[in-house]
Design a protein around this motif. Structure first.
Motif, mmCIF file in Angstrom:
data_model
loop_
_atom_site.group_PDB
_atom_site.id
_atom_site.type_symbol
_atom_site.label_atom_id
_atom_site.label_comp_id
_atom_site.label_asym_id
_atom_site.label_seq_id
_atom_site.Cartn_x
_atom_site.Cartn_y
_atom_site.Cartn_z
ATOM 1 N N ALA A 1 -4.132 -7.415 7.609
ATOM 2 C CA ALA A 1 -5.234 -8.343 7.745
ATOM 3 C C ALA A 1 -5.871 -8.452 6.378
ATOM 4 O O ALA A 1 -6.673 -9.491 6.254
ATOM 5 C CB ALA A 1 -6.199 -7.585 8.545
ATOM 6 N N VAL A 2 -5.476 -7.547 5.552
ATOM 7 C CA VAL A 2 -6.057 -8.189 4.103
ATOM 8 C C VAL A 2 -5.080 -8.248 3.020
ATOM 9 O O VAL A 2 -5.090 -8.070 1.868
ATOM 10 C CB VAL A 2 -7.078 -6.527 3.476
ATOM 11 C CG1 VAL A 2 -8.144 -6.361 4.342
ATOM 12 C CG2 VAL A 2 -5.894 -5.353 3.494
ATOM 13 N N GLY A 3 -3.915 -8.813 3.626
ATOM 14 C CA GLY A 3 -2.865 -9.477 2.804
ATOM 15 C C GLY A 3 -2.021 -8.457 1.938
ATOM 16 O O GLY A 3 -1.466 -8.735 0.809
ATOM 17 N N ARG A 4 -1.849 -7.260 2.569
ATOM 18 C CA ARG A 4 -1.021 -6.142 2.060
ATOM 19 C C ARG A 4 0.053 -5.805 3.065
ATOM 20 O O ARG A 4 -0.066 -6.211 4.330
ATOM 21 C CB ARG A 4 -1.722 -4.977 1.790
ATOM 22 C CG ARG A 4 -2.943 -5.124 1.095
ATOM 23 C CD ARG A 4 -2.785 -5.497 -0.495
ATOM 24 N NE ARG A 4 -2.451 -4.398 -1.430
ATOM 25 C CZ ARG A 4 -3.104 -3.907 -2.137
ATOM 26 N NH1 ARG A 4 -4.329 -3.787 -2.197
ATOM 27 N NH2 ARG A 4 -2.663 -2.925 -2.778
ATOM 28 N N VAL B 1 0.902 -1.251 0.093
ATOM 29 C CA VAL B 1 0.035 0.058 0.096
ATOM 30 C C VAL B 1 0.980 1.267 -0.081
ATOM 31 O O VAL B 1 1.799 1.456 1.015
ATOM 32 C CB VAL B 1 -0.743 0.071 1.176
ATOM 33 C CG1 VAL B 1 -1.528 1.399 1.361
ATOM 34 C CG2 VAL B 1 -1.962 -1.148 1.227
ATOM 35 N N VAL B 2 0.738 1.975 -0.958
ATOM 36 C CA VAL B 2 1.737 3.241 -1.269
ATOM 37 C C VAL B 2 1.221 4.359 -0.552
ATOM 38 O O VAL B 2 -0.199 4.695 -0.779
ATOM 39 C CB VAL B 2 1.817 3.490 -2.744
ATOM 40 C CG1 VAL B 2 2.578 4.779 -2.833
ATOM 41 C CG2 VAL B 2 2.596 2.496 -3.348
ATOM 42 N N ALA C 1 -8.512 -1.446 4.522
ATOM 43 C CA ALA C 1 -9.348 -2.452 4.852
ATOM 44 C C ALA C 1 -10.187 -2.640 3.352
ATOM 45 O O ALA C 1 -10.525 -4.023 3.171
ATOM 46 C CB ALA C 1 -10.114 -2.341 5.822
ATOM 47 N N ALA C 2 -10.711 -1.602 2.860
ATOM 48 C CA ALA C 2 -11.313 -1.973 1.576
ATOM 49 C C ALA C 2 -10.858 -2.328 0.249
ATOM 50 O O ALA C 2 -11.312 -2.741 -0.663
ATOM 51 C CB ALA C 2 -12.269 -0.752 1.183
ATOM 52 N N GLY C 3 -9.425 -2.239 0.363
ATOM 53 C CA GLY C 3 -8.590 -2.930 -0.735
ATOM 54 C C GLY C 3 -7.942 -1.716 -1.584
ATOM 55 O O GLY C 3 -7.604 -2.087 -2.481
ATOM 56 N N ALA C 4 -7.707 -0.536 -0.889
ATOM 57 C CA ALA C 4 -7.294 0.585 -1.753
ATOM 58 C C ALA C 4 -5.594 0.292 -1.995
ATOM 59 O O ALA C 4 -5.209 -0.286 -1.086
ATOM 60 C CB ALA C 4 -7.483 1.952 -0.611
ATOM 61 N N ASP C 5 -5.200 0.666 -2.920
ATOM 62 C CA ASP C 5 -3.695 0.354 -3.345
ATOM 63 C C ASP C 5 -2.592 1.594 -2.827
ATOM 64 O O ASP C 5 -1.670 1.514 -2.699
ATOM 65 C CB ASP C 5 -3.647 0.358 -4.944
ATOM 66 C CG ASP C 5 -4.404 -0.734 -5.306
ATOM 67 O OD1 ASP C 5 -4.158 -1.717 -5.176
ATOM 68 O OD2 ASP C 5 -5.151 -0.468 -6.182
ATOM 69 N N GLY C 6 -3.251 2.631 -2.374
ATOM 70 C CA GLY C 6 -2.534 3.699 -1.715
ATOM 71 C C GLY C 6 -3.568 4.646 -1.081
ATOM 72 O O GLY C 6 -4.859 4.482 -1.033
ATOM 73 N N LEU C 7 -2.851 5.552 -0.236
ATOM 74 C CA LEU C 7 -3.489 6.941 0.392
ATOM 75 C C LEU C 7 -2.972 7.987 -0.141
ATOM 76 O O LEU C 7 -1.626 8.371 -0.180
ATOM 77 C CB LEU C 7 -3.487 6.419 1.852
ATOM 78 C CG LEU C 7 -4.175 5.103 2.526
ATOM 79 C CD1 LEU C 7 -3.651 5.109 3.963
ATOM 80 C CD2 LEU C 7 -5.781 5.321 2.559
#
Ligand code: PEP
Ligand code: MN
Length: 275
Positions: A270-273, A33-34, A227-233
């Motif tokens: 928790a979401v595999g990232r 997650v970037v 948690a919802a699956g975002a690739d970055g923030l």
């Protein structure tokens, strides 16, 4: 029920291969997650370097800062322009982190491309077709923010402009939409994260800073986004938010950003990232 988008959206729709946007060592759309962090506006060299150093120490993968600012009123701070781009680039070089900054008009694309690693198209310009066509011809990735009241299909159609122009590196950024809710600045539509994962192959970044407009809501929504699956923030951070020239009320202090990064770790796992 399968969610279907218009068959006329071709390049921005779901394809066999997921798009991974590569910027230096950073991959957006891969397992990590970037986190992109920095002030709303580049205000001074001291401010930008201070934020850049602190967010890097906390684990940010990229830095942000606006040099051209889309402000509701013409009397508000409009950004430092080229001077701001130079400061941002210096902060990027010193920290060895790629930089993201907004470009507001086609005539500034050339200069922004010189200094930035990713070009941001702001929410207010999501349907500026001249600008979309122009960034379709650049060789750097584009972070396309969702328009203030854009549907997902309108947003993907805007992405289609950039992709059809030949630029395959588009990152979508959910930043909140207008609703009747007045206690927050916008309503962060996190359901688009899993939705976009079903209908598009493009990476998805979430901006809980603009999406809420309220500092105390930024960290909880950042965690929810991961948690919802975002690739970055995309997170706004300012050393002294009370004195910020723009978006102070939604900016995290460096210490709050550090805490957020610590708190994000278990959520990502928790979401595999990872972060
Ligand atoms: C910003 O990122 O500072 C900004 C102006 O964002 P948006 O276009 O989403 O309002
Ligand atoms: Mn801002």
């Amino acid at each position: 029920m399968t969610i279907r988008i218009s068959s006329r959206i071709k390049l921005a729709s779901n394809r066999e291969k997921k798009t991974i946007v590569q910027v230096g060592d950073v991959s957006i759309g891969a397992e990590k997650v970037v986190v992109i962090a920095g002030p709303c506006s580049v205000e001074s060299r001291e401010q930008m370097l201070e934020v850049a150093r602190s967010v890097k120490a906390s684990g940010a993968a990229m830095i942000r800062g606006g040099a051209y600012k889309p402000r509701t009123l013409p009397y508000s701070f409009q950004g430092l322009g080229v001077e701001g781009l130079k400061i941002l680039a210096e902060a990027g070089e010193e920290t060895r982190l790629p930089v993201v900054t907004e470009v507001m008009s086609p005539e500034n694309v050339g200069i922004v491309e010189e200094y930035a690693d990713i070009l941001q198209i702001g929410a207010r310009n999501m349907q500026n077709y001249a600008l979309l066509k122009r960034v379709g011809r650049v060789s750097k990735p584009v972070l396309l923010k969702r328009g203030l009241s854009a549907t997902v299909e309108e947003w993907l159609s805007a992405a289609e402009y950039v992709l059809a122009g030949g630029n395959e590196e588009v990152i979508l950024c959910e930043r909140g939409i207008r609703t009747y809710q007045k206690l927050t600045r916008f309503t962060l539509d996190l359901s688009v994260v899993p939705l976009l994962k079903q209908v598009s192959s493009l990476p998805v970044v979430v901006d809980p800073s603009h999406g809420t407009g309220v500092r105390s809501l930024v960290s909880p929504m950042a965690k929810a986004a991961v948690a919802a699956g975002a690739d970055g923030l995309l997170i706004e951070v300012h050393p002294t938010p009370e004195e910020a020239k723009s978006d102070g009320p939604q900016s995290l202090r460096p210490s709050e950003f550090r805490q957020l990064m610590v708190g994000l770790n278990p959520v990502a796992q928790a979401v595999g990232r990872s972060l």
